[in-house]
Motif scaffolding. Structure first.
Motif, PDB file in Angstrom:
ATOM      1  N   ILE A   1       0.863  -1.177   0.000  1.00 23.16           N
ATOM      2  CA  ILE A   1       0.000   0.000   0.000  1.00 23.16           C
ATOM      3  C   ILE A   1       0.905   1.234   0.000  1.00 23.16           C
ATOM      4  CG2 ILE A   1      -1.651   1.349   1.361  1.00 23.16           C
ATOM      5  CD1 ILE A   1      -2.517  -1.461   2.550  1.00 23.16           C
ATOM      6  N   LEU A   2       0.718   2.075  -0.989  1.00 18.92           N
ATOM      7  CA  LEU A   2       1.580   3.252  -1.112  1.00 18.92           C
ATOM      8  C   LEU A   2       0.767   4.457  -1.543  1.00 18.92           C
ATOM      9  CD1 LEU A   2       4.733   2.055  -3.069  1.00 18.92           C
ATOM     10  CD2 LEU A   2       4.725   3.096  -0.820  1.00 18.92           C
ATOM     11  N   HIS A   3       0.808   5.489  -0.757  1.00 15.82           N
ATOM     12  CA  HIS A   3       0.214   6.745  -1.201  1.00 15.82           C
ATOM     13  C   HIS A   3       0.667   7.877  -0.300  1.00 15.82           C
ATOM     14  CE1 HIS A   3      -2.782   4.810   1.521  1.00 15.82           C
ATOM     15  NE2 HIS A   3      -2.650   5.974   2.145  1.00 15.82           N
TER      16      HIS A   3
ATOM     17  N   HIS B   1       3.633  -2.590 -11.695  1.00  8.94           N
ATOM     18  CA  HIS B   1       5.029  -2.255 -11.490  1.00  8.94           C
ATOM     19  C   HIS B   1       5.144  -0.890 -10.814  1.00  8.94           C
ATOM     20  CE1 HIS B   1       5.956  -5.662 -14.052  1.00  8.94           C
ATOM     21  NE2 HIS B   1       5.137  -5.172 -14.972  1.00  8.94           N
ATOM     22  N   CYS B   2       5.652  -0.910  -9.585  1.00 12.87           N
ATOM     23  CA  CYS B   2       5.784   0.346  -8.831  1.00 12.87           C
ATOM     24  C   CYS B   2       7.175   0.926  -9.028  1.00 12.87           C
ATOM     25  CB  CYS B   2       5.525   0.099  -7.351  1.00 12.87           C
ATOM     26  SG  CYS B   2       5.795   1.580  -6.341  1.00 12.87           S
ATOM     27  N   VAL B   3       7.237   2.222  -9.101  1.00 14.01           N
ATOM     28  CA  VAL B   3       8.503   2.919  -9.321  1.00 14.01           C
ATOM     29  C   VAL B   3       9.504   2.652  -8.195  1.00 14.01           C
ATOM     30  CG1 VAL B   3       7.738   5.075  -8.223  1.00 14.01           C
ATOM     31  CG2 VAL B   3       9.478   5.146 -10.021  1.00 14.01           C
ATOM     32  N   THR B   4       9.009   2.299  -7.006  1.00 15.32           N
ATOM     33  CA  THR B   4       9.916   2.022  -5.891  1.00 15.32           C
ATOM     34  C   THR B   4      10.590   0.656  -6.013  1.00 15.32           C
ATOM     35  OG1 THR B   4       8.120   1.119  -4.555  1.00 15.32           O
ATOM     36  CG2 THR B   4       8.596   3.463  -4.282  1.00 15.32           C
TER      37      THR B   4
ATOM     38  N   LEU C   1       2.930   2.271 -11.743  1.00 17.05           N
ATOM     39  CA  LEU C   1       1.636   2.258 -11.075  1.00 17.05           C
ATOM     40  C   LEU C   1       1.166   3.622 -10.561  1.00 17.05           C
ATOM     41  CD1 LEU C   1      -0.555   0.236 -10.115  1.00 17.05           C
ATOM     42  CD2 LEU C   1       0.803  -0.133  -8.048  1.00 17.05           C
ATOM     43  N   TRP C   2       2.104   4.545 -10.322  1.00 14.72           N
ATOM     44  CA  TRP C   2       1.668   5.849  -9.803  1.00 14.72           C
ATOM     45  C   TRP C   2       0.786   6.585 -10.790  1.00 14.72           C
ATOM     46  CZ3 TRP C   2       6.786   6.741 -11.926  1.00 14.72           C
ATOM     47  CH2 TRP C   2       6.873   7.838 -12.781  1.00 14.72           C
ATOM     48  N   LYS C   3       0.804   6.146 -12.074  1.00 12.78           N
ATOM     49  CA  LYS C   3      -0.006   6.782 -13.114  1.00 12.78           C
ATOM     50  C   LYS C   3      -1.488   6.434 -13.006  1.00 12.78           C
ATOM     51  CE  LYS C   3       2.974   9.142 -15.780  1.00 12.78           C
ATOM     52  NZ  LYS C   3       2.763  10.580 -16.092  1.00 12.78           N
TER      53      LYS C   3
HETATM   54 MO   LIG Z   1       4.653   4.459  -6.282  1.00 11.01          MO
END
Ligand SMILES: [Mo]
Ligand SMILES: Nc1nc2c(c(=O)[nH]1)N[C@H]1C(S)=C(S)[C@@H](COP(=O)(O)O)O[C@H]1N2
Length: 212
Positions: free
Chosen positions: A33-35, A79-82, A173-175
């Motif tokens: 979970i990321l935000h 795919h998350c940037v992290t 995924l942030w998109k």
């Molecule tokens: Mo992210």
């Protein structure tokens, strides 16, 4: 391969061999979970979804109207940037290309970009062709149940890679904006929340476009 029988490393090697692991990513079995900020509460009576900008008609949906839109199911690799990748995630939601094909949303010819707006002023920008392709969804359900509050309930923009299919524009995924409340169709591109914070505007996972 089902994820329970194999170790994380075995699954990761498998995905690498299949060409599904983008450069610099590692496989994760759970969905993190990321935000930025806190999780908003959902009030079906006051919730609305707006579509405006370079469209023939400005639209406002209530939650009741929005829930009646036709839904599809898709499986995506996220795919998350992290650096984490979660494979074969099952989603259900509304296809933007279907809404456009049905004439419910009518982008003007000069609509080149789409901004997703979420609760608490979060935003994310994408070219319109990404929003209208099969790997982008207005997602309402994850793994057979309504998306949990942490992951964007009741609605999120979602973008991922279609397993085994190249040829789409695959972005991090942030998109996809969790707690999505509206879409602005735009002639010219503008940066969203993370793009203004220094993330790469295009965010191509295969080119590792993480930071600008
Ligand atoms: Mo992210
Ligand atoms: N509204 C909102 N949506 C957001 C974010 C955010 O901060 N706010 N972060 C993005 C980022 S950076 C990622 S990696 C994914 C994470 O989705 P998840 O928590 O479901 O894994 O949500 C994206 N959507």
């Amino acid at each position: 391969m089902t994820s329970s029988q194999f170790s994380r490393k075995e699954l990761e090697n498998h995905m690498r061999q299949k060409g599904r692991l983008p450069p610099g990513q590692i496989l994760t079995k759970r969905l993190p979970i990321l935000h930025y900020g806190s999780v908003p509460t959902f009030d079906p009576a006051s919730w609305d979804f707006r579509v405006w900008g370079e469209v023939e008609e400005t639209l406002t949906f209530t939650w009741e109207e929005f829930s009646r839109l036709p839904r599809i199911k898709i499986t995506l690799d996220l795919h998350c940037v992290t650096g984490w990748s979660k494979f074969n995630t099952a989603w259900e939601g509304i296809s933007m290309s279907t809404l456009v094909e049905n004439g419910l949303i009518k982008p003007k010819p000069r609509a080149n970009y789409v901004m997703q707006y979420a609760e608490y002023d979060f935003s994310a920008n994408l070219p319109i062709d990404v929003v209208l392709s099969n790997n982008f969804l207005l997602a309402t359900h994850y793994e057979g149940a309504p998306i949990t509050p942490d992951h964007g309930y009741p609605l999120r923009g979602l973008v991922g890679a279609i397993p085994g299919q190249k040829g789409h524009k695959d972005v991090y995924l942030w998109k996809g904006a969790k707690w999505l409340r509206g879409l602005e169709f735009m002639k010219q591109d503008r940066p969203g929340f993370w793009e203004r914070a220094g993330y790469h505007n295009e965010a191509d996972i295969w080119k590792e476009q993480r930071l600008a």
